[in-house]
Design a protein around this motif. Structure first.
Motif, PDB file in Angstrom:
ATOM      1  N   LYS A  19     -43.258  21.038  48.289  1.00  0.00           N
ATOM      2  CA  LYS A  19     -42.650  21.848  47.225  1.00  0.00           C
ATOM      3  C   LYS A  19     -43.550  21.967  45.995  1.00  0.00           C
ATOM      4  O   LYS A  19     -44.590  21.330  45.897  1.00  0.00           O
ATOM      5  CB  LYS A  19     -41.297  21.247  46.847  1.00  0.00           C
ATOM      6  N   CYS A  22     -42.882  18.473  43.679  1.00  0.00           N
ATOM      7  CA  CYS A  22     -42.630  17.156  44.270  1.00  0.00           C
ATOM      8  C   CYS A  22     -43.205  17.159  45.680  1.00  0.00           C
ATOM      9  O   CYS A  22     -43.701  18.182  46.135  1.00  0.00           O
ATOM     10  CB  CYS A  22     -41.129  16.835  44.288  1.00  0.00           C
ATOM     11  N   CYS A  24     -41.625  16.759  48.537  1.00  0.00           N
ATOM     12  CA  CYS A  24     -40.685  17.086  49.624  1.00  0.00           C
ATOM     13  C   CYS A  24     -41.255  18.205  50.489  1.00  0.00           C
ATOM     14  O   CYS A  24     -41.941  19.096  49.991  1.00  0.00           O
ATOM     15  CB  CYS A  24     -39.359  17.564  49.049  1.00  0.00           C
ATOM     16  N   THR A  36     -35.045  16.459  49.920  1.00  0.00           N
ATOM     17  CA  THR A  36     -34.813  16.412  48.473  1.00  0.00           C
ATOM     18  C   THR A  36     -35.268  15.059  47.937  1.00  0.00           C
ATOM     19  O   THR A  36     -35.438  14.104  48.695  1.00  0.00           O
ATOM     20  CB  THR A  36     -33.309  16.565  48.156  1.00  0.00           C
ATOM     21  N   CYS A  37     -35.470  15.016  46.617  1.00  0.00           N
ATOM     22  CA  CYS A  37     -35.885  13.771  45.977  1.00  0.00           C
ATOM     23  C   CYS A  37     -35.407  13.836  44.528  1.00  0.00           C
ATOM     24  O   CYS A  37     -34.903  14.877  44.094  1.00  0.00           O
ATOM     25  CB  CYS A  37     -37.405  13.620  46.046  1.00  0.00           C
ATOM     26  N   CYS A  40     -36.608  17.245  42.682  1.00  0.00           N
ATOM     27  CA  CYS A  40     -35.984  18.546  42.969  1.00  0.00           C
ATOM     28  C   CYS A  40     -34.463  18.481  42.877  1.00  0.00           C
ATOM     29  O   CYS A  40     -33.796  19.518  42.870  1.00  0.00           O
ATOM     30  CB  CYS A  40     -36.488  19.152  44.276  1.00  0.00           C
TER      31      CYS A  40
HETATM   32 ZN    ZN Z   1     -38.299  16.889  46.028  1.00  0.00          ZN
END
Ligand code: ZN
Ligand code: ADP
Ligand code: MG
Length: 474
Positions: A19, A22, A24, A36-37, A40
């Motif tokens: 992304k 990040c 991901c 996701t993290c 995000c």
């Molecule tokens: Zn993320």
């Protein structure tokens, strides 16, 4: 006496591995909310870090559209609340985008062309997806934070036709550069169309209506035509000021109309301000040197095909109409065959056999195979007619060209000894015709060729047959 004015905004999803801010994965077809993290998901304290791959792709696009690539660009916050954006703002580039002042040439059927100016291309983060199922709405944030490049044209297009030519050209450039898959149905090439009208000769821009997210070229064309008709009618009926306002409209493909979705926000509504969590984006000398060397683009490839292969523009345009087609043709040419044969066997023979869901990207006969099949015609191993049977066989059976030729027993006999024996036998069996020929009935030559070919079940090399018969019949 009216003129249509169109400006286009295109959101291209970039095919980076991770992304925008990040690490991901960008593949959002996974189970919901797994890619996701904290970044995000916009959890407090998580900070974004720019993915450099995004800058690389922006440089490539900037080079392709002959634009200025800003060595330093900045990110800004665009505030709005919607459930698919947990941060309640979008990170974008308002004041200094990475790419500015580009241009794109569109070509009309009559051979004329026009240059459409591109105002800018900026980097921004995509939102997640809201999924509505009956009474329930769900939010999937797998797509949240995926990198987009928004490419904004100047209002330079004057008809739906010009808009479609522009979009097709841009689409093809993205595919040739391989910076995104540009799949319209899946939303990786999203088009917002801005439309207004004015009296011809008028320099002023009138109120624009924005039509959002139409997912095919055909529908874009239709939406523009409908919207232009609506605006003209309002003008002619003297209710233009009352009925045409700056707003966002939706295209309804079943009802064949555009419909108001919401009033268009002014920039002030978004409370733009410089993004405090990110550093400036820097395009280094190394990056520029590396990524401004881009693959050959459709226009250049077409010109080169015309020149190098002495083909007409129409054929060259068919072969460069998509990057897959161009690569297929070039891979065939790598087998050392003539361009003319490669063209026919690709566009007539192979494409004629691709049915239903099949296309050249999933064709059971790939470019190398088709190229070697053509090679076997050119080196005299099989006749063109036999090659069609071989191709039929290869469409159904996963084997190589030479095995298929052996399997079907279609190898041409060029061995003079074997053909000579057939010639002698044919002459012996047709003494009456032989005498007639001798006494001057030249037309009978064709009869002998036909008989020899028939006796050999089509496997004799026709050129060898001709040469041998000429000697034998005297
Ligand atoms: Zn993320
Ligand atoms: P926003 O994000 O608010 O839609 P942008 O500046 O990103 O604004 O995009 C505006 C788009 O609308 C550009 O493509 C521009 O060329 C086009 N445009 C602006 N004014 C007009 C107009 N009067 N008629 C048609 N298109 C217009
Ligand atoms: Mg817009």
């Amino acid at each position: 006496m009216f003129e249509t004015v169109i400006g286009l905004e295109v959101h291209v999803q970039l095919n980076t591995k991770t992304k925008l801010f990040c690490s991901c994965a960008t593949s959002f077809n996974h189970k919901q909310n797994t890619n996701t993290c904290p970044t995000c998901l916009a959890l407090p304290g998580a900070l974004p870090v720019l993915n450099r791959e995004v800058l690389h792709k922006a440089i490539m696009l900037g080079t392709a559209i002959d634009a200025t690539i800003n060595r330093i660009s900045y990110f800004d916050r665009k505030s709005y609340f919607y459930p698919d954006s947990p941060s309640a703002y979008q990170i974008t580039q308002l004041y200094t985008p990475v790419v500015e002042h580009g241009k794109l040439r569109i070509d009309f059927e009559d051979g004329s062309h026009k240059t459409i100016r591109i105002n800018r291309a900026h980097i921004e983060a995509d939102a997640g997806k809201n999924i509505h199922e009956g009474d329930i709405s769900k939010v999937d944030l797998n797509r949240a934070g995926t990198p987009l490049l928004e490419i904004v044209s100047e209002p330079d297009m004057r008809s739906a036709e010009e808009a479609i030519l522009y979009l097709k050209k841009l689409h093809s450039i993205i595919r040739y550069l391989d910076i995104g898959d540009a799949n319209m149905q899946e939303g990786s090439f999203r088009v917002d169309v801005n439309v207004s009208i004015r009296r011809k000769g008028d320099e002023k821009l009138y109120t624009r209506v924005e039509i959002k997210n139409i997912n095919s070229f055909k529908f874009i064309q239709k939406a523009i035509e409908l919207e232009v008709a609506r605006q003209r009618e309002a003008w002619e009926d003297g209710v233009y000021d009352k009925e045409i306002c700056q707003e966002t409209r939706l295209f309804d493909q079943t009802k064949q109309e555009t419909r108001s979705m919401r009033g268009k926000e002014e920039a002030a509504d978004y409370r733009y301000f410089p993004e405090p969590d990110l550093l400036k984006a820097v395009v280094t000398d190394e990056m520029l040197a590396k990524y401004s060397v881009i693959p050959e683009l459709p226009d250049q490839k077409m010109a080169r095909f015309v020149k190098d292969y002495e083909m007409n523009e129409y054929s060259a345009s068919v072969l460069t109409s998509s990057v897959e087609m161009a690569h297929f043709f070039e891979a065939m040419m790598a087998c050392g065959i003539s361009a003319k044969n490669a063209l026919t066997w690709l566009t007539t023979e192979l494409q004629g056999r691709l049915k239903g869901e099949m296309n050249i990207t999933n064709s059971p006969v790939n470019a190398e195979k088709l190229g070697s099949l053509v090679k076997r015609i050119e080196d005299g191993t099989i006749s063109g007619k036999a090659a069609k049977d071989v191709l039929d066989y290869l469409m159904e059976n996963d084997t190589d060209v030479d095995s298929a030729i052996d399997m079907l027993g279609l190898k041409q006999v060029s061995d003079t000894g074997a053909i000579e024996a057939i010639c002698d036998a044919v002459i012996a069996a047709n003494q009456d015709k032989y005498e007639e020929y001798k006494s001057g009935k030249d037309k009978l030559f064709g009869f002998f060729v036909g008989q020899v070919m028939k006796e050999s079940k089509g496997s004799a090399n026709p050129q060898t047959v001709n040469e041998l018969l000429k000697v034998k019949l005297g």
